[in-house]
Design a protein around this motif. Structure first.
Motif, PDB file in Angstrom:
ATOM      1  N   LEU A  21       5.631  62.675   6.606  1.00 47.32           N
ATOM      2  CA  LEU A  21       5.417  63.053   8.004  1.00 47.32           C
ATOM      3  C   LEU A  21       6.280  64.240   8.403  1.00 47.32           C
ATOM      4  O   LEU A  21       5.959  64.965   9.342  1.00 47.32           O
ATOM      5  N   GLY A  22       7.367  64.451   7.679  1.00 48.59           N
ATOM      6  CA  GLY A  22       8.264  65.554   7.985  1.00 48.59           C
ATOM      7  C   GLY A  22       7.927  66.861   7.288  1.00 48.59           C
ATOM      8  O   GLY A  22       8.619  67.867   7.500  1.00 48.59           O
ATOM      9  N   LEU A  23       6.871  66.885   6.469  1.00 45.86           N
ATOM     10  CA  LEU A  23       6.509  68.118   5.768  1.00 45.86           C
ATOM     11  C   LEU A  23       6.198  69.234   6.767  1.00 45.86           C
ATOM     12  O   LEU A  23       5.379  69.050   7.672  1.00 45.86           O
ATOM     13  N   PRO A  24       6.839  70.394   6.631  1.00 50.99           N
ATOM     14  CA  PRO A  24       6.658  71.471   7.617  1.00 50.99           C
ATOM     15  C   PRO A  24       5.205  71.875   7.807  1.00 50.99           C
ATOM     16  O   PRO A  24       4.784  72.189   8.931  1.00 50.99           O
ATOM     17  N   GLU A  25       4.428  71.889   6.721  1.00 48.53           N
ATOM     18  CA  GLU A  25       3.039  72.343   6.825  1.00 48.53           C
ATOM     19  C   GLU A  25       2.166  71.414   7.659  1.00 48.53           C
ATOM     20  O   GLU A  25       1.077  71.792   8.100  1.00 48.53           O
ATOM     21  N   ARG A  26       2.632  70.197   7.883  1.00 45.88           N
ATOM     22  CA  ARG A  26       1.850  69.266   8.703  1.00 45.88           C
ATOM     23  C   ARG A  26       2.093  69.450  10.201  1.00 45.88           C
ATOM     24  O   ARG A  26       1.334  68.955  11.024  1.00 45.88           O
ATOM     25  N   ASP A  27       3.162  70.124  10.551  1.00 49.44           N
ATOM     26  CA  ASP A  27       3.450  70.453  11.946  1.00 49.44           C
ATOM     27  C   ASP A  27       3.502  69.211  12.844  1.00 49.44           C
ATOM     28  O   ASP A  27       3.048  69.226  13.985  1.00 49.44           O
ATOM     29  N   LEU A  28       4.046  68.134  12.309  1.00 54.36           N
ATOM     30  CA  LEU A  28       4.231  66.921  13.107  1.00 54.36           C
ATOM     31  C   LEU A  28       5.597  66.896  13.782  1.00 54.36           C
ATOM     32  O   LEU A  28       5.741  66.352  14.882  1.00 54.36           O
ATOM     33  N   VAL A  29       6.591  67.471  13.097  1.00 53.78           N
ATOM     34  CA  VAL A  29       7.956  67.527  13.625  1.00 53.78           C
ATOM     35  C   VAL A  29       8.640  68.785  13.091  1.00 53.78           C
ATOM     36  O   VAL A  29       8.216  69.340  12.072  1.00 53.78           O
ATOM     37  N   SER A 111       4.366  41.172  15.251  1.00 55.52           N
ATOM     38  CA  SER A 111       5.001  41.892  14.145  1.00 55.52           C
ATOM     39  C   SER A 111       4.131  43.059  13.678  1.00 55.52           C
ATOM     40  O   SER A 111       2.917  42.912  13.498  1.00 55.52           O
ATOM     41  N   LYS A 112       4.747  44.196  13.484  1.00 54.97           N
ATOM     42  CA  LYS A 112       4.097  45.372  12.905  1.00 54.97           C
ATOM     43  C   LYS A 112       5.075  45.996  11.925  1.00 54.97           C
ATOM     44  O   LYS A 112       6.209  46.305  12.272  1.00 54.97           O
ATOM     45  N   LYS A 113       4.618  46.206  10.702  1.00 48.64           N
ATOM     46  CA  LYS A 113       5.520  46.637   9.634  1.00 48.64           C
ATOM     47  C   LYS A 113       6.076  48.036   9.869  1.00 48.64           C
ATOM     48  O   LYS A 113       7.275  48.270   9.728  1.00 48.64           O
ATOM     49  N   TYR A 114       5.210  48.989  10.228  1.00 49.32           N
ATOM     50  CA  TYR A 114       5.644  50.383  10.331  1.00 49.32           C
ATOM     51  C   TYR A 114       5.343  50.973  11.707  1.00 49.32           C
ATOM     52  O   TYR A 114       4.272  50.739  12.286  1.00 49.32           O
ATOM     53  N   VAL A 115       6.292  51.748  12.202  1.00 52.30           N
ATOM     54  CA  VAL A 115       6.114  52.527  13.433  1.00 52.30           C
ATOM     55  C   VAL A 115       6.590  53.943  13.137  1.00 52.30           C
ATOM     56  O   VAL A 115       7.671  54.138  12.578  1.00 52.30           O
ATOM     57  N   ALA A 116       5.767  54.924  13.491  1.00 55.05           N
ATOM     58  CA  ALA A 116       6.106  56.338  13.250  1.00 55.05           C
ATOM     59  C   ALA A 116       5.935  57.121  14.545  1.00 55.05           C
ATOM     60  O   ALA A 116       4.862  57.091  15.163  1.00 55.05           O
ATOM     61  N   HIS A 117       6.974  57.821  14.939  1.00 56.27           N
ATOM     62  CA  HIS A 117       6.954  58.626  16.160  1.00 56.27           C
ATOM     63  C   HIS A 117       7.124  60.099  15.788  1.00 56.27           C
ATOM     64  O   HIS A 117       8.123  60.473  15.160  1.00 56.27           O
ATOM     65  N   THR A 118       6.144  60.923  16.176  1.00 55.25           N
ATOM     66  CA  THR A 118       6.188  62.351  15.866  1.00 55.25           C
ATOM     67  C   THR A 118       5.772  63.159  17.096  1.00 55.25           C
ATOM     68  O   THR A 118       5.324  62.607  18.096  1.00 55.25           O
ATOM     69  N   HIS A 119       5.907  64.507  16.979  1.00 55.07           N
ATOM     70  CA  HIS A 119       5.601  65.411  18.096  1.00 55.07           C
ATOM     71  C   HIS A 119       4.619  66.503  17.629  1.00 55.07           C
ATOM     72  O   HIS A 119       4.973  67.690  17.626  1.00 55.07           O
ATOM     73  N   PRO A 120       3.401  66.156  17.235  1.00 59.78           N
ATOM     74  CA  PRO A 120       2.472  67.181  16.719  1.00 59.78           C
ATOM     75  C   PRO A 120       2.127  68.216  17.787  1.00 59.78           C
ATOM     76  O   PRO A 120       1.798  67.861  18.916  1.00 59.78           O
ATOM     77  N   THR A 121       2.183  69.479  17.412  1.00 61.77           N
ATOM     78  CA  THR A 121       1.989  70.560  18.386  1.00 61.77           C
ATOM     79  C   THR A 121       0.660  70.450  19.117  1.00 61.77           C
ATOM     80  O   THR A 121       0.600  70.555  20.346  1.00 61.77           O
ATOM     81  N   ASP A 122      -0.433  70.234  18.377  1.00 58.27           N
ATOM     82  CA  ASP A 122      -1.750  70.206  19.017  1.00 58.27           C
ATOM     83  C   ASP A 122      -1.915  69.002  19.938  1.00 58.27           C
ATOM     84  O   ASP A 122      -2.557  69.102  20.988  1.00 58.27           O
ATOM     85  N   THR A 198       0.773  49.012   7.530  1.00 57.99           N
ATOM     86  CA  THR A 198       0.969  49.699   6.254  1.00 57.99           C
ATOM     87  C   THR A 198       1.522  51.106   6.485  1.00 57.99           C
ATOM     88  O   THR A 198       1.281  51.717   7.532  1.00 57.99           O
ATOM     89  N   ALA A 199       2.229  51.618   5.500  1.00 61.96           N
ATOM     90  CA  ALA A 199       2.755  52.977   5.583  1.00 61.96           C
ATOM     91  C   ALA A 199       1.614  53.990   5.599  1.00 61.96           C
ATOM     92  O   ALA A 199       1.635  54.967   6.358  1.00 61.96           O
ATOM     93  N   SER A 200       0.598  53.759   4.776  1.00 64.37           N
ATOM     94  CA  SER A 200      -0.543  54.673   4.742  1.00 64.37           C
ATOM     95  C   SER A 200      -1.294  54.651   6.062  1.00 64.37           C
ATOM     96  O   SER A 200      -1.834  55.672   6.504  1.00 64.37           O
ATOM     97  N   GLY A 201      -1.334  53.485   6.713  1.00 61.25           N
ATOM     98  CA  GLY A 201      -1.984  53.394   8.009  1.00 61.25           C
ATOM     99  C   GLY A 201      -1.251  54.198   9.067  1.00 61.25           C
ATOM    100  O   GLY A 201      -1.866  54.919   9.854  1.00 61.25           O
ATOM    101  N   ALA A 202       0.079  54.095   9.107  1.00 62.90           N
ATOM    102  CA  ALA A 202       0.861  54.864  10.071  1.00 62.90           C
ATOM    103  C   ALA A 202       0.682  56.361   9.854  1.00 62.90           C
ATOM    104  O   ALA A 202       0.587  57.138  10.810  1.00 62.90           O
ATOM    105  N   GLU A 203       0.618  56.766   8.595  1.00 61.18           N
ATOM    106  CA  GLU A 203       0.381  58.175   8.281  1.00 61.18           C
ATOM    107  C   GLU A 203      -1.025  58.597   8.693  1.00 61.18           C
ATOM    108  O   GLU A 203      -1.222  59.655   9.301  1.00 61.18           O
ATOM    109  N   GLY A 204      -2.024  57.759   8.377  1.00 65.43           N
ATOM    110  CA  GLY A 204      -3.403  58.079   8.717  1.00 65.43           C
ATOM    111  C   GLY A 204      -3.617  58.198  10.215  1.00 65.43           C
ATOM    112  O   GLY A 204      -4.321  59.099  10.689  1.00 65.43           O
TER     113      GLY A 204
END
Length: 252
Positions: A21-29, A111-122, A198-204
């Motif tokens: 999620l932190g990869l620069p090319e993804r522009d999430l953060v 219960s939820k296994k994964y939570v991901a918080h990001t700031h995508p530009t779009d 799932t981790a893949s779900g949070a990413e998706g």
């Protein structure tokens, strides 16, 4: 509060998700934006430390916190921001993300296994617009609806205890109405929260939110957004094939 560094509790799945999620090319953060967490058991959550880069995450850049203790902090009207900061700080001075309350609130009703918080530009572009509250109210294509479900919109609140309390209140109403936790939470003038088993779900969910924002921005440029109305999508979640695919893609 027993905030502590416990590298042995940090899974490779959480580290890998955080780095992707932190990869620069993804522009999430960028810089030290964003945070992720994983629920270890009924009372234990590991969450990214404040000021650390998602792209460079290691087991040492996560802080272990007590879910129930932080929920008590969140629900106590006498608690201040200073109290929260103290509760998130380890003996060595490392502090869990100031948005840790978002992570524990997301698990307050199940219960939820994964939570991901990001700031995508779009996405933030839409959430900073005059149509922020309604921009994702209806889906614009079926795959989006499958992965994102019915998002919850939370108006802007100052990150920390204020945001945590507003989020918890609105989340309680959402669960009462829909009988489940949302897969995607949209934070006005701020960013997104992806919630998955799932981790893949949070990413998706995170990536689909970005695509969905781009589709809307493109449709606006082409003359306007044509959404799928509620009648069209009413039966989607009752279809076994839709439910199975949603479980695979969104971990929901």
């Amino acid at each position: 509060m027993n905030a502590r560094i416990s590298p042995d509790l940090v899974s490779e799945e959480l580290i890998a998700l955080t780095r992707r999620l932190g990869l620069p090319e993804r522009d999430l953060v960028i810089l030290a934006e964003g945070n992720t967490s994983e629920q270890i058991d009924d009372t234990t959550v590991v969450v990214k430390a404040s000021g650390s880069s998602m792209a460079d995450a290691t087991a040492e850049t996560f802080v272990t916190v007590d879910q129930e203790e932080l929920l008590r902090v969140l629900r106590d009207p006498a608690t201040t921001q200073d109290d929260l900061t103290a509760a998130l700080t380890t003996q060595s001075g490392v502090r869990a993300s100031i948005e840790s309350l978002v992570h524990v609130a997301a698990r307050a009703f199940g219960s939820k296994k994964y939570v991901a918080h990001t700031h995508p530009t779009d996405v933030v572009a839409l959430l900073a617009s005059v149509e922020a509250a309604t921009s994702f109210a209806l889906p614009v294509y079926s795959e989006e609806y499958m992965v994102l479900g019915k998002p919850l919109f939370v108006p802007y609140a100052q990150p920390g205890i204020e945001l945590g309390r507003v989020f918890l209140e609105l989340l309680e109403g959402y669960v009462a109405e829909h009988g489940e936790t949302p897969s995607l939470v949209l934070l006005g003038n701020h960013g997104i929260i992806a919630i998955s088993d799932t981790a893949s779900g949070a990413e998706g969910i995170s990536l689909m939110a970005v695509k969905s924002a781009r589709v809307r921005l493109g449709a606006r440029a082409a003359g306007g957004v044509a959404t799928l109305d509620a009648e069209t999508t009413a039966a989607y979640f009752d279809r076994p094939d839709f439910r199975a695919r949603r479980a695979g893609l969104a971990g929901a």
